[in-house]
Design a protein around this motif. Structure first.
Motif, PDB file in Angstrom:
ATOM      1  N   ILE A 193       0.835  -1.202   0.000  1.00 35.36           N
ATOM      2  CA  ILE A 193       0.000   0.000   0.000  1.00 35.36           C
ATOM      3  C   ILE A 193       0.871   1.253   0.000  1.00 35.36           C
ATOM      4  O   ILE A 193       0.576   2.244  -0.692  1.00 35.36           O
ATOM      5  N   LEU A 194       1.980   1.206   0.745  1.00 38.93           N
ATOM      6  CA  LEU A 194       2.888   2.358   0.755  1.00 38.93           C
ATOM      7  C   LEU A 194       3.466   2.604  -0.641  1.00 38.93           C
ATOM      8  O   LEU A 194       3.525   3.751  -1.103  1.00 38.93           O
ATOM      9  N   ILE A 195       3.879   1.513  -1.318  1.00 42.00           N
ATOM     10  CA  ILE A 195       4.416   1.658  -2.686  1.00 42.00           C
ATOM     11  C   ILE A 195       3.356   2.251  -3.598  1.00 42.00           C
ATOM     12  O   ILE A 195       3.626   3.152  -4.401  1.00 42.00           O
ATOM     13  N   PHE A 196       2.132   1.732  -3.444  1.00 42.12           N
ATOM     14  CA  PHE A 196       1.002   2.236  -4.222  1.00 42.12           C
ATOM     15  C   PHE A 196       0.861   3.740  -4.034  1.00 42.12           C
ATOM     16  O   PHE A 196       0.750   4.508  -5.000  1.00 42.12           O
ATOM     17  N   GLY A 197       0.918   4.176  -2.758  1.00 41.19           N
ATOM     18  CA  GLY A 197       0.810   5.605  -2.472  1.00 41.19           C
ATOM     19  C   GLY A 197       1.930   6.396  -3.130  1.00 41.19           C
ATOM     20  O   GLY A 197       1.693   7.446  -3.739  1.00 41.19           O
ATOM     21  N   ILE A 198       3.170   5.872  -3.020  1.00 40.26           N
ATOM     22  CA  ILE A 198       4.305   6.586  -3.599  1.00 40.26           C
ATOM     23  C   ILE A 198       4.110   6.755  -5.101  1.00 40.26           C
ATOM     24  O   ILE A 198       4.297   7.846  -5.666  1.00 40.26           O
ATOM     25  N   ILE A 199       3.677   5.665  -5.773  1.00 36.04           N
ATOM     26  CA  ILE A 199       3.541   5.729  -7.233  1.00 36.04           C
ATOM     27  C   ILE A 199       2.422   6.682  -7.634  1.00 36.04           C
ATOM     28  O   ILE A 199       2.558   7.458  -8.583  1.00 36.04           O
ATOM     29  N   ILE A 200       1.302   6.641  -6.868  1.00 43.77           N
ATOM     30  CA  ILE A 200       0.209   7.565  -7.176  1.00 43.77           C
ATOM     31  C   ILE A 200       0.686   9.012  -7.035  1.00 43.77           C
ATOM     32  O   ILE A 200       0.465   9.854  -7.921  1.00 43.77           O
ATOM     33  N   LEU A 201       1.380   9.299  -5.934  1.00 39.37           N
ATOM     34  CA  LEU A 201       1.899  10.648  -5.707  1.00 39.37           C
ATOM     35  C   LEU A 201       2.797  11.067  -6.858  1.00 39.37           C
ATOM     36  O   LEU A 201       2.666  12.159  -7.411  1.00 39.37           O
ATOM     37  N   PHE A 202       3.702  10.161  -7.216  1.00 32.09           N
ATOM     38  CA  PHE A 202       4.667  10.457  -8.269  1.00 32.09           C
ATOM     39  C   PHE A 202       3.959  10.746  -9.584  1.00 32.09           C
ATOM     40  O   PHE A 202       4.306  11.702 -10.299  1.00 32.09           O
ATOM     41  N   SER A 203       2.929   9.951  -9.905  1.00 34.14           N
ATOM     42  CA  SER A 203       2.279  10.143 -11.200  1.00 34.14           C
ATOM     43  C   SER A 203       1.471  11.437 -11.211  1.00 34.14           C
ATOM     44  O   SER A 203       1.431  12.136 -12.226  1.00 34.14           O
ATOM     45  N   VAL A 204       0.839  11.770 -10.067  1.00 31.76           N
ATOM     46  CA  VAL A 204       0.129  13.055 -10.009  1.00 31.76           C
ATOM     47  C   VAL A 204       1.105  14.198 -10.236  1.00 31.76           C
ATOM     48  O   VAL A 204       0.873  15.116 -11.029  1.00 31.76           O
ATOM     49  N   PHE A 205       2.237  14.094  -9.562  1.00 33.58           N
ATOM     50  CA  PHE A 205       3.277  15.110  -9.653  1.00 33.58           C
ATOM     51  C   PHE A 205       3.769  15.286 -11.092  1.00 33.58           C
ATOM     52  O   PHE A 205       3.820  16.392 -11.627  1.00 33.58           O
ATOM     53  N   THR A 206       4.088  14.149 -11.746  1.00 29.69           N
ATOM     54  CA  THR A 206       4.622  14.254 -13.102  1.00 29.69           C
ATOM     55  C   THR A 206       3.547  14.729 -14.071  1.00 29.69           C
ATOM     56  O   THR A 206       3.835  15.482 -14.999  1.00 29.69           O
ATOM     57  N   ASN A 207       2.281  14.319 -13.868  1.00 29.26           N
ATOM     58  CA  ASN A 207       1.217  14.789 -14.750  1.00 29.26           C
ATOM     59  C   ASN A 207       1.091  16.300 -14.680  1.00 29.26           C
ATOM     60  O   ASN A 207       0.947  16.969 -15.697  1.00 29.26           O
ATOM     61  N   ARG A 208       1.174  16.827 -13.460  1.00 28.24           N
ATOM     62  CA  ARG A 208       1.059  18.269 -13.319  1.00 28.24           C
ATOM     63  C   ARG A 208       2.238  18.960 -14.001  1.00 28.24           C
ATOM     64  O   ARG A 208       2.057  19.952 -14.706  1.00 28.24           O
ATOM     65  N   GLY A 209       3.437  18.386 -13.817  1.00 27.56           N
ATOM     66  CA  GLY A 209       4.607  18.980 -14.452  1.00 27.56           C
ATOM     67  C   GLY A 209       4.452  19.028 -15.964  1.00 27.56           C
ATOM     68  O   GLY A 209       4.731  20.040 -16.603  1.00 27.56           O
ATOM     69  N   LEU A 210       3.956  17.936 -16.534  1.00 31.08           N
ATOM     70  CA  LEU A 210       3.795  17.883 -17.980  1.00 31.08           C
ATOM     71  C   LEU A 210       2.781  18.911 -18.462  1.00 31.08           C
ATOM     72  O   LEU A 210       2.971  19.558 -19.467  1.00 31.08           O
ATOM     73  N   LYS A 211       1.693  19.041 -17.696  1.00 30.79           N
ATOM     74  CA  LYS A 211       0.637  19.957 -18.106  1.00 30.79           C
ATOM     75  C   LYS A 211       1.174  21.388 -18.162  1.00 30.79           C
ATOM     76  O   LYS A 211       0.923  22.124 -19.095  1.00 30.79           O
ATOM     77  N   GLU A 212       1.954  21.743 -17.130  1.00 27.54           N
ATOM     78  CA  GLU A 212       2.491  23.105 -17.115  1.00 27.54           C
ATOM     79  C   GLU A 212       3.425  23.330 -18.289  1.00 27.54           C
ATOM     80  O   GLU A 212       3.478  24.406 -18.854  1.00 27.54           O
ATOM     81  N   GLU A 213       4.163  22.263 -18.649  1.00 24.64           N
ATOM     82  CA  GLU A 213       5.103  22.419 -19.750  1.00 24.64           C
ATOM     83  C   GLU A 213       4.367  22.667 -21.055  1.00 24.64           C
ATOM     84  O   GLU A 213       4.826  23.401 -21.918  1.00 24.64           O
ATOM     85  N   ASN A 214       3.191  22.048 -21.207  1.00 23.13           N
ATOM     86  CA  ASN A 214       2.471  22.178 -22.470  1.00 23.13           C
ATOM     87  C   ASN A 214       1.831  23.540 -22.637  1.00 23.13           C
ATOM     88  O   ASN A 214       1.452  23.929 -23.731  1.00 23.13           O
ATOM     89  N   ARG A 215       1.678  24.254 -21.524  1.00 26.58           N
ATOM     90  CA  ARG A 215       0.972  25.516 -21.627  1.00 26.58           C
ATOM     91  C   ARG A 215       1.779  26.551 -22.376  1.00 26.58           C
ATOM     92  O   ARG A 215       3.002  26.545 -22.323  1.00 26.58           O
TER      93      ARG A 215
END
Lengths: 296, 73
Positions: free
Chosen positions: A274-296
Motif C-alpha cells: 500500500i505504501l508503494i502504491f501511495g508513492i507511485i500515485i503521488l509520483f504520477s500526479v506530480f509528473t502529470n502536473r509537471g507535464l501539463k504546465e510544460e504544455n501551456r
C-alpha cells in the motif's frame, strides 16, 4: 425520461466497470484490509485487526529493511535513468550523423535486446555472462590470466550487474525514442546556428535539448516508472527460489515479495504494497502536473 | 576543401567502427548462447571461447526437435 437518459450510459458501461472493480479495485481494497491485520505464518485463518502496527513496523523500525529498500530503489532508479539517458542520447546522435549509410543495420541490431522476452534475456545473462564457471565474463578473465570473479554473491557487484543488465534491456527503447525526436528537429535551426558560429555544445544545449524535450519527457517518465518498479531483473538474477546467489539487495518490490511469499508475513507485505502504491500515485500526479504546465 | 573531405571520411569510418563495436558488445550474449548451442557438451565446460570445428555439432538441435516436447507436445 431525463433519469433514464442518465442511467443508460451507466448500464452500458456496467460490464466493464464490474470487470475493473473485480480485477483492479477489489484487490487493492483487500490488500488495504489485510495490511491492517496480523495475517502471517502463525495466524493463517484466525487473524485479527491490529490497526497501523504493520505500517509502524515498516516505517519506524530501522531493522525491518523497508527504509533501506527505499534508499536502494531510489539509487537504482537515479543511476539507471542517468546512465540510460546519456548513453542513449549519444548513440542516437551518432545514428543521426549524415552520411552514415549503415544506420538501418545498426538500428536493427541494437533493437535485438528489446525484442527478447525479459525472462529469457535475464536468464541468458545469468547463465551465459555472470555464471562463475562457464559465464563469458569469467572465461575472458581466465583467458587473460586473471582470477575468477563472483559477480552475484556480494551486494555492490550484484547491483552493478543488475544495472548493466537493465541498461542492456532498456537502452534500445530509449535510443529509438531519442532518435525519432532528433529526426523531428528542423534542419534550418542548425544551419542558422552554424552561420552564427555556434559550437557543438552550444547547439546541443540551445537547440537539440529544448526541441526534443516534449517528446522525451513522456518516455523518460514511463521508463522511470518501469525502472522504479523493476522486479524481474533483481529477483531472477539474485534471489530466484532454489538458486540464491548470496547478494541481499532489496528494492521495495522484492522486499514486498519476500515478505509475502518467502517469510509469509502477509500483513507487513500488504502494508508495504500500500505504501508503494501511495508513492507511485503521488509520483504520477506530480509528473502529470509537471507535464501539463510544460504544455501551456 | 580536399582536406575537409578526407577528415569527413575519416570521421565516418571511426563512427562506423564505434557502432560495429557497440553492436558486437550488445549481441555478445546472444552470440555466445548460439555458439554454445552448436557445440557439444564437453566444450561448454572447458576453456576457449569459440567453437572449434572439432566440437561443432547439430546434435542439440536434433535432440530438441525430435526427443524433447518442443515441436509437438
Amino acid at each position: 425520461m431525463k433519469n433514464r437518459k442518465r442511467a443508460i450510459p451507466w448500464l452500458y458501461s456496467l460490464p466493464a466497470l464490474m470487470l475493473i472493480g473485480i480485477v483492479i479495485v477489489f484487490p487493492i481494497l483487500y490488500t488495504a484490509y489485510i495490511s491492517l491485520t496480523n495475517m502471517n505464518l502463525y495466524h493463517w485463518s484466525d487473524y485479527s485487526l491490529i490497526g497501523l502496527e504493520n505500517y509502524k513496523r515498516a516505517l519506524l523500525k530501522a531493522d525491518s529493511g523497508f527504509l533501506s529498500a527505499i534508499a536502494v530503489t531510489l539509487v537504482w532508479t537515479a543511476v539507471n535513468m542517468g546512465i540510460q539517458m546519456v548513453i542513449a542520447y549519444f548513440i542516437a546522435l551518432g545514428l543521426n550523423v549524415e552520411g552514415l549509410k549503415l544506420k538501418r543495420v545498426y538500428k536493427t541490431l541494437l533493437m535485438f535486446p528489446w525484442a527478447m522476452p525479459a525472462y529469457v534475456s535475464i536468464l541468458l545473462w545469468k547463465v551465459c555472462m555472470y555464471n562463475t564457471e562457464f559465464g563469458l565474463l569469467n572465461r575472458i578473465l581466465t583467458a587473460l590470466g586473471l582470477s575468477k570473479l563472483n559477480y552475484l554473491s556480494e551486494n555492490v557487484p550484484a547491483f552493478l550487474a543488475c544495472t548493466v543488465l537493465n541498461l542492456w534491456m532498456a537502452l534500445p527503447f530509449m535510443i529509438m525514442m531519442i532518435d525519432g525526436a532528433l529526426k523531428s528537429i528542423d534542419a534550418s535551426l542548425y544551419e542558422s546556428a552554424m552561420l552564427e558560429g555556434a559550437g557543438f555544445w552550444q547547439k546541443t544545449w540551445y537547440i537539440t535539448l529544448p526541441c526534443i524535450r516534449p517528446i522525451i519527457a513522456p518516455s523518460a517518465i514511463m521508463t522511470t516508472f518501469t525502472t522504479f518498479k523493476q522486479f524481474d531483473i533483481i529477483y531472477l538474477l539474485t534471489k530466484q527460489k532454489g538458486s540464491l546467489t548470496g547478494a541481499s539487495i532489496q528494492t521495495i518490490i522484492t522486499y514486498a515479495h519476500q515478505n509475502a511469499f518467502v517469510s509469509n508475513n502477509y500483513g507487513l507485505s500488504s502494508a508495504v504494497s500500500i505504501l508503494i502504491f501511495g508513492i507511485i500515485i503521488l509520483f504520477s500526479v506530480f509528473t502529470n502536473r509537471g507535464l501539463k504546465e510544460e504544455n501551456r | 576543401m580536399r582536406k575537409r573531405k578526407i577528415n569527413n571520411a575519416l570521421g565516418l569510418t571511426l563512427l562506423n567502427l564505434v557502432f560495429i563495436i557497440i553492436c558486437f558488445v550488445t549481441l555478445l550474449p546472444i552470440l555466445y548462447a548460439f555458439l554454445l548451442s552448436v557445440s557439444d557438451g564437453s566444450s561448454a565446460f572447458t576453456g576457449g571461447f569459440f567453437v572449434s570445428p572439432k566440437h561443432f555439432t547439430l546434435e542439440n538441435y536434433r535432440r530438441i526437435l525430435t526427443e524433447e516436447p518442443f515441436l509437438i507436445c
